[in-house]
Design an enzyme around this catalytic site. Structure first.
Site, PDB file in Angstrom:
ATOM      1  N   CYS A 116       0.834  -1.205   0.000  1.00 55.28           N
ATOM      2  CA  CYS A 116       0.000   0.000   0.000  1.00 55.28           C
ATOM      3  C   CYS A 116       0.866   1.251   0.000  1.00 55.28           C
ATOM      4  O   CYS A 116       0.613   2.197  -0.756  1.00 55.28           O
ATOM      5  CB  CYS A 116      -0.928  -0.006   1.212  1.00 55.28           C
ATOM      6  SG  CYS A 116      -2.132   1.343   1.246  1.00 55.28           S
ATOM      7  N   CYS A 117       1.899   1.259   0.846  1.00 54.05           N
ATOM      8  CA  CYS A 117       2.817   2.404   0.891  1.00 54.05           C
ATOM      9  C   CYS A 117       3.494   2.612  -0.461  1.00 54.05           C
ATOM     10  O   CYS A 117       3.690   3.754  -0.892  1.00 54.05           O
ATOM     11  CB  CYS A 117       3.874   2.197   1.969  1.00 54.05           C
ATOM     12  SG  CYS A 117       3.305   2.437   3.659  1.00 54.05           S
ATOM     13  N   CYS A 202      -3.045   4.881   9.543  1.00 54.07           N
ATOM     14  CA  CYS A 202      -1.750   4.340   9.971  1.00 54.07           C
ATOM     15  C   CYS A 202      -1.035   5.244  10.973  1.00 54.07           C
ATOM     16  O   CYS A 202       0.159   5.053  11.232  1.00 54.07           O
ATOM     17  CB  CYS A 202      -0.859   4.114   8.754  1.00 54.07           C
ATOM     18  SG  CYS A 202      -1.564   2.963   7.559  1.00 54.07           S
ATOM     19  N   CYS A 227       8.272   3.515   5.226  1.00 49.90           N
ATOM     20  CA  CYS A 227       7.326   3.271   4.137  1.00 49.90           C
ATOM     21  C   CYS A 227       8.017   3.138   2.781  1.00 49.90           C
ATOM     22  O   CYS A 227       7.387   2.798   1.798  1.00 49.90           O
ATOM     23  CB  CYS A 227       6.304   4.413   4.051  1.00 49.90           C
ATOM     24  SG  CYS A 227       7.048   6.030   3.763  1.00 49.90           S
TER      25      CYS A 227
END
Length: 232
Positions: A116-117, A202, A227
């Site tokens: 996702c990052c 997050c 990240c």
């Protein structure tokens, strides 16, 4: 960047002077990435105060930011009349990730969180940095043990550019003092013990005596809390 300029930037302790010297003595593309945290707000103010036009400011809008981030983004643009270029994730990549894994799949595993990052941050950053030769960041040594090992000027081998960290040796109090002295707009979540602010799902406020990064990806092991934007 030649050795003389590197040495000169390493020796300068004044933020505004260092940004002026860089802008006046480096003719290739320079960019500054802001996430509207307090460090980045300090650098934005310094650029605007000196009317530095040849350093491009950009931000990454992940699509999952806090409302307060958009508020300070708007206030910053209005107060300094400065252009902040936005980069977004690719639609198809986000759609595939969510459709295959779920809207909050990053809670399920470190691998899914890092994916996702990558989609929301790293891939847009790579596009933003294309053609750049100097990348200015708001990294500070006291933010983590890894960042304590950084130099003010680092060569990023992967991206083939220099990273300039002009606030590297600033303390949190130095940053706060600068904000207050110069009336710099900031994310009001900082007043609620949100120290390192990223995407809303997050990020949480930290508790007394917790580490600077404790509020980021708090469900993961401490050693995994990056990240991919900065590997340190």
């Amino acid at each position: 960047m030649n050795l003389d300029l590197i040495n000169r930037l390493n020796e300068i302790t004044d933020l505004q002077e260092s940004l002026l010297v860089l802008s006046q003595n480096f003719n290739e593309k320079i960019v500054f990435s802001t996430s509207f945290g307090i460090e980045d707000q300090v650098i934005t103010q310094a650029l605007a105060f000196n009317n530095i036009q040849n350093i491009e400011i950009f931000t990454l809008d992940t699509g999952r930011l806090f409302p307060e981030a958009y508020t300070v983004w708007d206030k910053t643009k209005l107060q300094y009349n400065t252009k902040i270029k936005a980069y977004y994730p690719e639609n198809e990549a986000i759609e595939n990730y969510v459709n295959n894994n779920g809207i909050n799949a990053f809670y399920n595993s470190t691998e899914l969180r890092k994916e996702c990052c990558f989609i929301r941050k790293v891939a847009p950053l790579n596009r933003a940095l294309q053609g750049s030769k100097v990348w200015i960041t708001g990294l500070r040594a006291e933010q983590s043990d890894n960042r304590n090992q950084l130099n003010k000027i680092e060569w990023d081998e992967q991206r083939q550019l220099f990273k300039f960290n002009p606030l590297l040796h600033w303390t949190t109090q130095d940053v706060v003092d600068y904000l207050q002295k110069n009336g710099v707009p900031y994310n009001t979540l900082h007043d609620q013990n949100y120290v390192s602010i990223g995407c809303a799902p997050c990020t949480r406020a930290i508790k007394p005596n917790e580490d600077f990064r404790a509020g980021r990806w708090w469900w993961e092991d401490q050693s995994k809390k990056e990240c991919g934007l900065h590997q340190s």
